[in-house]
Design an enzyme around this catalytic site. Sequence first.
Site, PDB file in Angstrom:
ATOM      1  N   LYS A  53       0.843  -1.206   0.000  1.00  0.00           N
ATOM      2  CA  LYS A  53       0.000   0.000   0.000  1.00  0.00           C
ATOM      3  C   LYS A  53       0.865   1.237   0.000  1.00  0.00           C
ATOM      4  CE  LYS A  53      -3.931  -2.023   2.369  1.00  0.00           C
ATOM      5  NZ  LYS A  53      -4.341  -2.499   3.690  1.00  0.00           N
ATOM      6  N   GLN A  97      -5.593  -1.367   9.514  1.00  0.00           N
ATOM      7  CA  GLN A  97      -5.513  -2.732   8.980  1.00  0.00           C
ATOM      8  C   GLN A  97      -6.182  -3.725   9.939  1.00  0.00           C
ATOM      9  OE1 GLN A  97      -4.215  -3.454   5.940  1.00  0.00           O
ATOM     10  NE2 GLN A  97      -4.550  -5.636   6.148  1.00  0.00           N
ATOM     11  N   ASP A 120     -11.695   2.843   3.552  1.00  0.00           N
ATOM     12  CA  ASP A 120     -12.141   1.447   3.503  1.00  0.00           C
ATOM     13  C   ASP A 120     -13.650   1.346   3.284  1.00  0.00           C
ATOM     14  OD1 ASP A 120     -10.304  -0.658   3.693  1.00  0.00           O
ATOM     15  OD2 ASP A 120      -9.938  -0.283   5.828  1.00  0.00           O
TER      16      ASP A 120
HETATM   17  N1  GUN Z   1      -7.507  -6.716   6.075  1.00  0.00           N
HETATM   18  C1  GUN Z   1      -7.723  -7.475   4.969  1.00  0.00           C
HETATM   19  N2  GUN Z   1      -8.331  -6.757   4.017  1.00  0.00           N
HETATM   20  C2  GUN Z   1      -8.522  -5.516   4.518  1.00  0.00           C
HETATM   21  C3  GUN Z   1      -9.093  -4.329   3.998  1.00  0.00           C
HETATM   22  O1  GUN Z   1      -9.568  -4.237   2.864  1.00  0.00           O
HETATM   23  N3  GUN Z   1      -9.075  -3.263   4.836  1.00  0.00           N
HETATM   24  C4  GUN Z   1      -8.553  -3.320   6.078  1.00  0.00           C
HETATM   25  N4  GUN Z   1      -8.596  -2.225   6.823  1.00  0.00           N
HETATM   26  N5  GUN Z   1      -8.029  -4.405   6.588  1.00  0.00           N
HETATM   27  C5  GUN Z   1      -8.009  -5.493   5.813  1.00  0.00           C
END
Ligand code: GUN
Length: 293
Positions: A53, A97, A120
Amino acid sequence: MAEIIDGKAFAAGLRERVGRQVATLGEKHGITPGLAVVLVGENPASEVYVRNKGKQTREAGMESFEYKRDESISEQELLDLVDELNRDERVNGILVQLPLPDHINDEKVLAAIDPDKDVDGFHTVNVGRLWTGLPGLVPCTPLGCSLLLKDKLGDLSGKHAVIVGRSNIVGKPMAALLLRENCTVEIAHSRTHDLQGEVKRADIVVAAVGRREMIQGDWLKEGATVIDVGINRIPTDEGKTRLVGDVHFESAEKVAGAITPVPGGVGPMTIACLLNNTVEATCLQRGVEVPAG
Ligand code: GUN
């Protein structure tokens, strides 16, 4: 044989578009979008995601802020960090996350994020906006799936979509997005009677159950479009691991009209959509139009 939907190439195109939008925001408004990612503890898979990311955020010309916190952080300390990021003007998008350690309540943390910075799309305000048709931030993975579907099929009106899986992250928002595209939407799940029969009627199948290779080719209607959200790691004979989806690819590609592979299908779309959402969030906060790119 089914056409293979190349999510990797589509995601690369989307990231380039985001890069052009970021350049325009800088030139026209002097704005550089910023994305903050919060990682708690030491989950190897999460660390890989967070690294990717950060890299892709910088490549698109945005600022990346990473906050790594020890597993032992208290819920209150994490809430305080979120509050600080909510108030930080350099930060336009906040992603915490998941999963979080057991002693921290995920819902409480997600609820603390400013909905306009919630890239998100997990905050209940954004869930409400999505289901009522108001502009808002949409969860990245289902957004990526809907972009792939529209690219492949064009108008989705009237198509019968069966989503297998009812999670808050994929299944439910996917249903809202396909409803918005005028599909007839069905959410099937582990308690569905005759799951195979339901899938057989689908023009569009979105598989997001987390059960490896569960959906077989003979479950599908001839020519169906299949989007596989599953990421399951399985051991190989050589003692390594490989990724497979929730769809049994070899049998499904003989029946489907088009199908996403795993890896290289939906996966790369998620971060590309996160970058897209960060641009959207920035424009929303600063009251400027989203550049065409
Ligand atoms: N953990 C796995 N996929 C995601 C996601 O799309 N967003 C977040 N915040 N955590 C994750």
